[in-house]
Design a protein around this motif. Structure first.
Motif, PDB file in Angstrom:
ATOM      1  N   LYS A  25       0.842  -1.378  -0.083  1.00 37.00           N
ATOM      2  CA  LYS A  25       0.116   0.055  -0.008  1.00 37.00           C
ATOM      3  C   LYS A  25       0.681   1.097   0.008  1.00 37.00           C
ATOM      4  O   LYS A  25       1.987   1.289   0.331  1.00 37.00           O
ATOM      5  CB  LYS A  25      -0.971  -0.006   0.994  1.00 37.00           C
ATOM      6  CG  LYS A  25      -0.184   0.042   2.607  1.00 37.00           C
ATOM      7  CD  LYS A  25      -0.913   0.345   3.688  1.00 37.00           C
ATOM      8  CE  LYS A  25      -0.471   0.301   5.023  1.00 37.00           C
ATOM      9  NZ  LYS A  25      -1.220   0.017   6.092  1.00 37.00           N
ATOM     10  N   GLN A  27       0.374   4.891   2.078  1.00 36.82           N
ATOM     11  CA  GLN A  27      -0.111   5.473   3.013  1.00 36.82           C
ATOM     12  C   GLN A  27       0.074   6.868   3.062  1.00 36.82           C
ATOM     13  O   GLN A  27       1.300   7.256   3.173  1.00 36.82           O
ATOM     14  CB  GLN A  27       0.267   4.695   4.395  1.00 36.82           C
ATOM     15  CG  GLN A  27      -0.800   5.318   5.596  1.00 36.82           C
ATOM     16  CD  GLN A  27      -0.761   4.254   6.619  1.00 36.82           C
ATOM     17  OE1 GLN A  27      -1.048   2.928   6.404  1.00 36.82           O
ATOM     18  NE2 GLN A  27      -0.407   4.862   8.022  1.00 36.82           N
ATOM     19  N   SER A  28      -0.716   7.830   3.233  1.00 36.51           N
ATOM     20  CA  SER A  28      -0.509   9.170   3.454  1.00 36.51           C
ATOM     21  C   SER A  28      -0.443   9.541   4.982  1.00 36.51           C
ATOM     22  O   SER A  28      -1.054   8.649   5.733  1.00 36.51           O
ATOM     23  CB  SER A  28      -1.899   9.939   3.018  1.00 36.51           C
ATOM     24  OG  SER A  28      -1.757  11.350   3.468  1.00 36.51           O
ATOM     25  N   GLY A  32      -5.085   8.895   4.132  1.00 36.58           N
ATOM     26  CA  GLY A  32      -5.611   7.544   3.877  1.00 36.58           C
ATOM     27  C   GLY A  32      -4.754   6.834   3.144  1.00 36.58           C
ATOM     28  O   GLY A  32      -3.451   7.226   3.392  1.00 36.58           O
ATOM     29  N   GLU A  33      -5.198   5.821   2.668  1.00 35.74           N
ATOM     30  CA  GLU A  33      -4.318   4.800   2.111  1.00 35.74           C
ATOM     31  C   GLU A  33      -4.764   4.173   0.721  1.00 35.74           C
ATOM     32  O   GLU A  33      -5.976   4.061   0.516  1.00 35.74           O
ATOM     33  CB  GLU A  33      -3.601   3.654   3.033  1.00 35.74           C
ATOM     34  CG  GLU A  33      -4.740   2.747   3.340  1.00 35.74           C
ATOM     35  CD  GLU A  33      -4.422   1.745   4.294  1.00 35.74           C
ATOM     36  OE1 GLU A  33      -3.741   2.045   5.313  1.00 35.74           O
ATOM     37  OE2 GLU A  33      -4.884   0.492   4.173  1.00 35.74           O
ATOM     38  N   ILE A  34      -3.791   3.731  -0.218  1.00 34.21           N
ATOM     39  CA  ILE A  34      -4.178   3.364  -1.492  1.00 34.21           C
ATOM     40  C   ILE A  34      -3.542   1.792  -1.650  1.00 34.21           C
ATOM     41  O   ILE A  34      -2.347   1.744  -1.371  1.00 34.21           O
ATOM     42  CB  ILE A  34      -3.729   4.051  -2.646  1.00 34.21           C
ATOM     43  CG1 ILE A  34      -4.340   5.545  -2.471  1.00 34.21           C
ATOM     44  CG2 ILE A  34      -4.244   3.401  -4.042  1.00 34.21           C
ATOM     45  CD1 ILE A  34      -3.722   6.601  -3.335  1.00 34.21           C
ATOM     46  N   LYS A  35      -4.384   0.959  -1.927  1.00 30.01           N
ATOM     47  CA  LYS A  35      -3.660  -0.388  -2.048  1.00 30.01           C
ATOM     48  C   LYS A  35      -3.889  -0.924  -3.826  1.00 30.01           C
ATOM     49  O   LYS A  35      -4.943  -0.416  -4.331  1.00 30.01           O
ATOM     50  CB  LYS A  35      -4.555  -1.253  -1.308  1.00 30.01           C
ATOM     51  CG  LYS A  35      -4.271  -1.191   0.138  1.00 30.01           C
ATOM     52  CD  LYS A  35      -5.289  -2.650   0.812  1.00 30.01           C
ATOM     53  CE  LYS A  35      -4.816  -2.420   2.411  1.00 30.01           C
ATOM     54  NZ  LYS A  35      -5.249  -1.317   3.063  1.00 30.01           N
ATOM     55  N   ALA A  36      -2.746  -1.127  -4.114  1.00 31.79           N
ATOM     56  CA  ALA A  36      -3.017  -1.504  -5.711  1.00 31.79           C
ATOM     57  C   ALA A  36      -1.919  -2.417  -6.124  1.00 31.79           C
ATOM     58  O   ALA A  36      -0.686  -2.384  -5.281  1.00 31.79           O
ATOM     59  CB  ALA A  36      -2.567   0.002  -6.623  1.00 31.79           C
ATOM     60  N   PHE A  39       2.411   0.437  -8.903  1.00 33.82           N
ATOM     61  CA  PHE A  39       2.316   2.021  -9.453  1.00 33.82           C
ATOM     62  C   PHE A  39       3.420   1.917 -10.366  1.00 33.82           C
ATOM     63  O   PHE A  39       3.977   1.274 -10.835  1.00 33.82           O
ATOM     64  CB  PHE A  39       2.506   2.788  -8.156  1.00 33.82           C
ATOM     65  CG  PHE A  39       1.703   2.548  -7.022  1.00 33.82           C
ATOM     66  CD1 PHE A  39       0.633   3.515  -6.837  1.00 33.82           C
ATOM     67  CD2 PHE A  39       2.055   1.883  -6.047  1.00 33.82           C
ATOM     68  CE1 PHE A  39      -0.332   3.248  -5.943  1.00 33.82           C
ATOM     69  CE2 PHE A  39       1.354   1.682  -4.703  1.00 33.82           C
ATOM     70  CZ  PHE A  39       0.039   2.318  -4.819  1.00 33.82           C
TER      71      PHE A  39
END
Ligand SMILES: [Cu+2]
Length: 83
Positions: A25, A27-28, A32-36, A39
Motif C-alpha cells: 500500500k 499510506q498518507s 488515507g491509504e491506497i492499495k494497488a 504503481f
C-alpha cells in the motif's frame, strides 16, 4: 518514507522498480491509504509525506526520476537498488 521538503511538487516515477516489488500500500500521513497491485509513479505535494509499504522481489537497479518539466534535467533522478 517519501517526504517533500521542497517548494514544488514532485513525481517519483520508477515504473520498472514498482514492478519489481510486491506493493502492499501507499499510506498518507493524514489522508488515507491506497492499495494497488503496482504503481507507475507517485506524486508528492509540497509538504506531503507518503509511506510506501512493499516487499522487494526482483534484484536489480532501477531508475527513478521526476517527470515534471525540467526537474530531471536539474538533477532529480537517481537509482533504486534491490540487492
Ligand atoms: Cu520534481
Amino acid at each position: 518514507m517519501l517526504k517533500n521538503h521542497g517548494k514544488k511538487k514532485h513525481y517519483f516515477t520508477a515504473e520498472d522498480f514498482y514492478k519489481a516489488i510486491a506493493t502492499r500500500k501507499v499510506q498518507s500521513n493524514r489522508d488515507g491509504e491506497i492499495k494497488a497491485p503496482y504503481f507507475i509513479a507517485i506524486e508528492l505535494m509540497v509538504g506531503g509525506q507518503l509511506d510506501l509499504y512493499f516487499v522487494p522481489v526482483k534484484r536489480g537497479e532501477y531508475e527513478v526520476f521526476c517527470t515534471i518539466k525540467d526537474h530531471r534535467e536539474e538533477g532529480m533522478e537517481g537509482k533504486l537498488v534491490i540487492r
